[in-house]
Design an enzyme around this catalytic site. Structure first.
Site, PDB file in Angstrom:
ATOM      1  N   ASP A   1       0.817  -1.274  -0.073  1.00 24.03           N
ATOM      2  CA  ASP A   1      -0.031  -0.018  -0.043  1.00 24.03           C
ATOM      3  C   ASP A   1       0.769   1.483  -0.043  1.00 24.03           C
ATOM      4  O   ASP A   1       0.399   2.420   0.180  1.00 24.03           O
ATOM      5  CB  ASP A   1      -0.887  -0.073   1.132  1.00 24.03           C
ATOM      6  CG  ASP A   1      -0.127  -0.028   2.698  1.00 24.03           C
ATOM      7  OD1 ASP A   1       0.838  -0.441   2.583  1.00 24.03           O
ATOM      8  OD2 ASP A   1      -0.808   0.599   3.562  1.00 24.03           O
TER       9      ASP A   1
ATOM     10  N   ASP B   1       3.171   2.559   2.126  1.00 22.44           N
ATOM     11  CA  ASP B   1       3.529   3.382   3.430  1.00 22.44           C
ATOM     12  C   ASP B   1       4.963   3.131   3.740  1.00 22.44           C
ATOM     13  O   ASP B   1       5.458   3.666   4.512  1.00 22.44           O
ATOM     14  CB  ASP B   1       2.560   3.522   4.403  1.00 22.44           C
ATOM     15  CG  ASP B   1       2.111   1.946   4.544  1.00 22.44           C
ATOM     16  OD1 ASP B   1       2.694   1.098   4.293  1.00 22.44           O
ATOM     17  OD2 ASP B   1       1.024   1.869   5.535  1.00 22.44           O
ATOM     18  N   ARG B   2       5.473   1.814   3.214  1.00 18.58           N
ATOM     19  CA  ARG B   2       6.847   1.450   3.784  1.00 18.58           C
ATOM     20  C   ARG B   2       7.883   1.696   2.858  1.00 18.58           C
ATOM     21  O   ARG B   2       7.429   1.880   1.710  1.00 18.58           O
ATOM     22  CB  ARG B   2       6.823  -0.105   4.087  1.00 18.58           C
ATOM     23  CG  ARG B   2       5.834  -0.588   5.236  1.00 18.58           C
ATOM     24  CD  ARG B   2       6.055  -2.087   5.493  1.00 18.58           C
ATOM     25  NE  ARG B   2       5.395  -2.442   6.578  1.00 18.58           N
ATOM     26  CZ  ARG B   2       5.444  -3.406   7.371  1.00 18.58           C
ATOM     27  NH1 ARG B   2       6.726  -4.048   7.211  1.00 18.58           N
ATOM     28  NH2 ARG B   2       4.568  -3.545   8.475  1.00 18.58           N
TER      29      ARG B   2
ATOM     30  N   LYS C   1       2.650   6.675   7.335  1.00 15.39           N
ATOM     31  CA  LYS C   1       4.042   6.526   7.113  1.00 15.39           C
ATOM     32  C   LYS C   1       3.874   6.558   5.503  1.00 15.39           C
ATOM     33  O   LYS C   1       2.903   6.397   4.946  1.00 15.39           O
ATOM     34  CB  LYS C   1       4.523   5.335   7.577  1.00 15.39           C
ATOM     35  CG  LYS C   1       4.079   4.181   7.299  1.00 15.39           C
ATOM     36  CD  LYS C   1       4.684   3.039   8.271  1.00 15.39           C
ATOM     37  CE  LYS C   1       3.966   1.504   7.724  1.00 15.39           C
ATOM     38  NZ  LYS C   1       2.729   1.360   8.661  1.00 15.39           N
TER      39      LYS C   1
HETATM   40  C1  VG1 Z   1       3.573  -4.343  11.859  1.00 11.74           C
HETATM   41  C2  VG1 Z   1       4.459  -3.420  12.162  1.00 11.74           C
HETATM   42  C3  VG1 Z   1       4.180  -1.923  12.452  1.00 11.74           C
HETATM   43  C4  VG1 Z   1       3.447  -1.185  11.420  1.00 11.74           C
HETATM   44  C5  VG1 Z   1       2.190  -2.302  11.038  1.00 11.74           C
HETATM   45  C6  VG1 Z   1       1.430  -1.742   9.659  1.00 11.74           C
HETATM   46  O1  VG1 Z   1       2.559  -4.317  12.865  1.00 11.74           O
HETATM   47  O2  VG1 Z   1       5.279  -4.041  13.013  1.00 11.74           O
HETATM   48  O3  VG1 Z   1       5.247  -1.081  12.831  1.00 11.74           O
HETATM   49  O4  VG1 Z   1       2.964  -0.048  11.852  1.00 11.74           O
HETATM   50  O5  VG1 Z   1       3.045  -3.637  10.500  1.00 11.74           O
HETATM   51  O6  VG1 Z   1       2.243  -1.583   8.741  1.00 11.74           O
HETATM   52  P1  VG1 Z   1       2.674  -5.759  13.941  1.00 11.74           P
HETATM   53  O7  VG1 Z   1       1.362  -5.430  14.652  1.00 11.74           O
HETATM   54  O8  VG1 Z   1       2.416  -6.873  12.770  1.00 11.74           O
HETATM   55  O9  VG1 Z   1       3.996  -5.699  14.206  1.00 11.74           O
HETATM   56  V1  VG1 Z   1       1.799  -1.755   7.282  1.00 11.74           V
HETATM   57  O10 VG1 Z   1       2.980  -1.330   5.948  1.00 11.74           O
HETATM   58  O11 VG1 Z   1       1.179  -3.177   7.352  1.00 11.74           O
HETATM   59  O12 VG1 Z   1       0.601  -0.809   7.306  1.00 11.74           O
HETATM   60 CO    CO Z   2       1.988  -0.789   4.296  1.00  9.95          CO
END
Ligand code: VG1
Ligand code: CO
Length: 548
Positions: A284, A286-287, A381
């Site tokens: 999506d 954001d990373r 992000k």
């Molecule tokens: C993971 C990451 C977290 C991030 C989240 C959504 O969550 O650790 O830092 O904000 O994904 O990112 P979790 O609960 O699996 O550790 V994304 O790019 O999925 O919107």
């Molecule tokens: Co993402």
């Protein structure tokens, strides 16, 4: 005779018990979302948790994965039936998460719905997801996500307009029920925002002088954005952006830009043919992944380096107000904030916790160890923003990524950092491991493991300094006397079983020791992490499934 406006239907339904949003929205197997009423129940639960949107604007888009288009049609018809006045949809059903955030803000929309399971794979047998963003453009805070969950458990019916599907590929306006649906260019607003923040002429000049970039959009949402920004606006050589077409199954790949799923980029960056910069983004958008020639940049270091250099970009030339990082993110950024004399905030994992700090003007730059960085330009992000920030820094400093990273470590010291993920662990085993850790907390301080002495141990609780809300049990922290840390938490984004994340960090001030291999540099802590949590016994695993 008047033609009746498409009638609003009230459809009877029954609750699904599993609609609690996680770290970032609701994520399930696509087949779960395809069950009759499943998506509609959740969408109705979102609307039921909001007040005052009658006649207002809703932004809708997704990352293009399998079921995106069908889901968007349902969301449009339900938003119209529930009283939204206008629905803005990215052409083709496409909006990256940061672009959706930008659009909500630019259009002063009431909120937005993004269809995405982010970095999780897509396709009929993979994952789908949905999240709601509020009027500041950011993820709904826990107060709203909990209200959505509560409603989903008692829902009896939902509202939907009976109307033909909207043509998502034609820019322009149509009417659905009493709502106006506007199909918009998904890139335009975002591109304009980026042009306002970064020195496009300087970056363009750098490309003109032969700077080389390889950006992998991973067949996910950022392709159209990256083409428009890097190749068209900034003059990067054609072909700099690869896998640029969003595909429903991401070409069968896992759109997570880490060293496992984007290993080809790492290999390229370390090879003799390495471009000046290799970068990628997730499903999506954001990373981000940033690798210079011969130099990988950990997301935690990237956050620190961005904070230290942001003033080189026009949008941040008067400096930054503060920095926020998620708790497990390394403390490299803290050193920068300290030197700049600005605030540093430690929040639970997930971008929703940064919104209040950004809205209150307490911070300008935010980041997470999971390859997320962003600023007050949106409330998510932003992968391409991070790459542009790096390009801007490179253009301004006229140094390589490697030189910039090395100089940063020399100035501030190096925070060796790694995350070990144990994926697909049985939920009961993972819960038992965390429960065991929690129970052992009072006895841990003072204990020694070899040369390491535990100074403190707790289960992180966040007290939001803006709205006073408290979020408990956000990760078990073990703090050592020498400043090293181990953090344990369970993922809130997975769709099957549990994922245990172990975050390991050690600070090394000595310049002569900045060239160690990361896992070797952390070896003693990694052994301690096993010992303290009994990972092997609980998970039955000898090693992590993913090391980043
Ligand atoms: C993971 C990451 C977290 C991030 C989240 C959504 O969550 O650790 O830092 O904000 O994904 O990112 P979790 O609960 O699996 O550790 V994304 O790019 O999925 O919107
Ligand atoms: Co993402």
């Amino acid at each position: 005779m008047t033609v009746s406006l498409s009638p609003v239907q009230t459809i009877a339904t029954k609750p699904f018990a599993d609609q609690r949003p996680g770290t970032s929205g609701l994520r399930k197997k696509t087949k779960v979302f395809q069950q009759p009423h499943y998506l509609a129940n959740f969408v109705q639960s979102i609307f039921a948790s909001l007040e005052g949107f009658e006649g207002k604007t809703l932004v809708v888009g997704g990352d293009g994965r399998f079921f995106n288009r069908e889901a968007i049609q349902i969301v449009i018809k339900m938003a119209a039936a529930n009283g939204f006045g206008e629905i803005l949809v990215g052409r083709g059903g496409i909006l990256s998460t940061p672009a959706a955030s930008a659009l909500i803000r630019a259009e002063k929309a009431f909120g937005g719905i993004v269809l995405s399971a982010s970095h999780n794979p897509g396709g009929p047998d993979e994952d789908f997801g949905i999240k709601y963003n509020i009027s500041n453009g950011g993820p709904a805070p826990e107060k709203i996500t909990e209200a959505i969950f509560a409603h989903s458990k008692t829902i009896e019916s939902y509202k939907i307009v009976e109307a033909p599907d909207v043509d998502l590929d034609a820019l322009g306006e149509t009417q659905v029920g009493r709502a106006k649906v506007r199909i918009v260019d998904p890139v335009a607003v975002y591109l304009k925002l980026m042009e306002s923040l970064f020195d496009f002429p300087a970056i363009k000049q750098m490309f003109g002088a032969g700077f080389t970039l390889k950006f992998d959009a991973m067949s996910a949402v950022t392709g159209p954005y990256a083409k428009a920004i890097f190749e068209e606006a900034l003059g990067a050589a054609p072909g700099s952006v690869v896998n640029a077409e969003p595909l429903p199954d991401f070409g069968g790949h896992h759109p997570d830009p880490n060293l496992v799923h984007a290993k080809h980029l790492y290999d390229l960056a370390m090879s003799a043919k390495a471009p000046d910069l290799c970068a990628a983004s997730d499903g999506d958008g954001d990373r981000n992944l940033v690798i210079g020639r011969g130099q990988f940049v950990t997301p935690s270091d990237s956050l620190a380096i961005i904070a230290a250099n942001a003033h080189l970009a026009p949008g941040y030339k008067s400096g930054i107000a503060g920095v926020a990082r998620s708790m497990p993110t390394s403390r490299a950024a803290d050193r920068v904030a300290e030197k700049l004399g600005v605030g540093i905030y430690e929040t639970p994992t997930g971008w929703k916790f940064f919104g209040n700090l950004l809205d209150a003007g307490k911070v300008t730059i935010c980041g997470e160890e999971s390859a997320g960085a962003g600023s007050n330009h949106v409330r998510e992000k932003d992968g391409l923003w991070a790459v542009l920030m790096w390009l801007n820094i490179l253009a301004a400093r006229k140094q390589s990524v490697k030189d910039i990273v090395r100089a940063h470590w020399a100035d501030y010291g190096r925070n060796y950092y790694s995350r070990h993920d144990y994926e697909g662990v049985a939920s009961e085993s993972a819960d038992a491991l965390i429960a065991g850790l929690r129970a052992s907390l009072p006895a841990l301080p003072g204990q020694s493991l070899g040369a390491l002495t535990i100074a403190a141990a707790d289960d992180f609780a966040y007290h939001d300094p803006v709205d006073g809300s408290v979020s408990k049990q956000q990760g078990v922290r073990i703090l050592f006397a020498d400043g090293s840390r181990i953090v344990y938490r369970l993922s809130g984004t997975g769709t099957s079983g549990a994922t245990l994340r172990v975050y390991i960090e050690r600070f090394e001030p000595d310049l002569a020791k900045h060239d160690l291999e990361t896992q070797a540099a952390l070896a003693k802590l990694i052994a301690a992490a096993e010992k303290i949590a009994d990972i092997r016994r609980h998970t039955g695993r000898d090693e992590p499934s993913v090391i980043t």
